[in-house]
Design a protein around this motif. Structure first.
Motif, PDB file in Angstrom:
ATOM      1  N   ILE A  57       0.841  -1.202   0.000  1.00  9.02           N
ATOM      2  CA  ILE A  57       0.000   0.000   0.000  1.00  9.02           C
ATOM      3  C   ILE A  57       0.873   1.248   0.000  1.00  9.02           C
ATOM      4  CG2 ILE A  57      -1.645   1.358   1.363  1.00  9.02           C
ATOM      5  CD1 ILE A  57      -2.791  -1.270   2.417  1.00  9.02           C
ATOM      6  N   TYR A  58       1.923   1.203   0.797  1.00  8.99           N
ATOM      7  CA  TYR A  58       2.841   2.344   0.958  1.00  8.99           C
ATOM      8  C   TYR A  58       3.493   2.713  -0.376  1.00  8.99           C
ATOM      9  CZ  TYR A  58       6.535   5.075   3.283  1.00  8.99           C
ATOM     10  OH  TYR A  58       7.384   6.084   3.704  1.00  8.99           O
ATOM     11  N   VAL A  59       3.932   1.702  -1.111  1.00  8.50           N
ATOM     12  CA  VAL A  59       4.565   1.946  -2.411  1.00  8.50           C
ATOM     13  C   VAL A  59       3.583   2.654  -3.347  1.00  8.50           C
ATOM     14  CG1 VAL A  59       5.488   0.843  -4.494  1.00  8.50           C
ATOM     15  CG2 VAL A  59       6.181   0.019  -2.231  1.00  8.50           C
ATOM     16  N   HIS A  60       2.341   2.173  -3.361  1.00  2.00           N
ATOM     17  CA  HIS A  60       1.313   2.790  -4.203  1.00  2.00           C
ATOM     18  C   HIS A  60       1.048   4.224  -3.771  1.00  2.00           C
ATOM     19  CE1 HIS A  60      -2.905   3.838  -5.207  1.00  2.00           C
ATOM     20  NE2 HIS A  60      -2.626   3.240  -6.353  1.00  2.00           N
ATOM     21  N   THR A  61       0.976   4.448  -2.464  1.00  6.97           N
ATOM     22  CA  THR A  61       0.694   5.783  -1.947  1.00  6.97           C
ATOM     23  C   THR A  61       1.828   6.749  -2.272  1.00  6.97           C
ATOM     24  OG1 THR A  61      -0.539   4.782  -0.112  1.00  6.97           O
ATOM     25  CG2 THR A  61       0.042   7.099   0.112  1.00  6.97           C
TER      26      THR A  61
END
Length: 224
Positions: A57-61
């Motif tokens: 999720i962090y990478v996408h954010t």
């Protein structure tokens, strides 16, 4: 709900940092010994899954933040919901059924204990509440939440069978939790506990499903 990417990045960064600390604790880092049975405990495995997913999720954010694109988190919402119920039940089962085995001092002074059984479960749920779009859950999602715990039970029983066949004198952890102790409970008792826990997973899932769709249902009634 919060669409601001900066807030999302800050929140997810804090979660990941705490998740890494919890991961290190589960391996025995802070006690100076390596926990060779870290993979046996549902608490550890569920937290590992949530940590790995939060990193995704962090990478996408981060990518969206660099493009200056605000919006809801959209990474695998179905799997995220399954993780929400999984980690929430992890915290509830521990604090209701298992925490009494520790003294109050041990409970509050253990970094790994508080992080993995209280802080991270709550933070993962809050991440879903604040940053995902709601009113999108399907009626069958709560049923899917039983998949991961059933896989875990199967893993524990298969591991038991292998140990019993290959190393009958094994002195390590065979049953990580009393409600999975086939030797003491028998198949009837074991299946009873499994059924009870699955009902808890499904019930909590449908509570979240109802809350998630409540506004949508009320809006439809107003239109009529």
């Amino acid at each position: 709900m919060i669409k601001n990417r900066t807030i999302q990045v800050i929140y997810q960064t804090i979660y990941i940092v705490l998740g890494v600390i919890g991961f290190m604790s589960s391996l025995g880092y802070f006690s100076g010994t390596f926990n060779t049975e870290f993979y046996v405990f549902y608490t550890n495995l569920s937290n590992y899954i949530c940590l790995g997913f939060m990193i995704a999720i962090y990478v996408h954010t981060i990518k969206s933040a660099l493009k200056k694109e605000d919006g809801y988190v959209t990474t695998a919402p179905k799997f995220n919901f399954m993780c929400v119920i999984m980690i929430l039940v992890t915290g509830l089962v521990y604090n209701i059924l298992l925490a009494k085995e520790n003294s109050v001092y041990d409970y509050f002074m253990s970094i790994g204990n508080l992080i993995q059984h209280v802080i991270l479960p709550l933070m993962f749920v809050v991440n879903w509440v604040l940053f995902y779009e709601h009113g999108k859950l399907k009626w069958y999602y709560p049923l899917l939440c039983t998949i991961m715990p059933l896989i875990y039970v199967a893993f524990i029983l298969i591991r038991y069978a292998i140990i019993n066949a290959v190393a009958p004198g094994f002195t390590g952890t065979i049953y990580p939790y009393f409600f999975l102790n086939l030797s003491d409970l028998g198949w009837g008792g074991l299946l009873g506990w499994i059924l009870a826990l699955l009902i808890i997973f499904i019930a909590i899932g449908y509570i979240f499903y109802a809350c998630d769709n409540l506004k949508q249902w009320l809006d439809k009634r107003k239109i009529k």
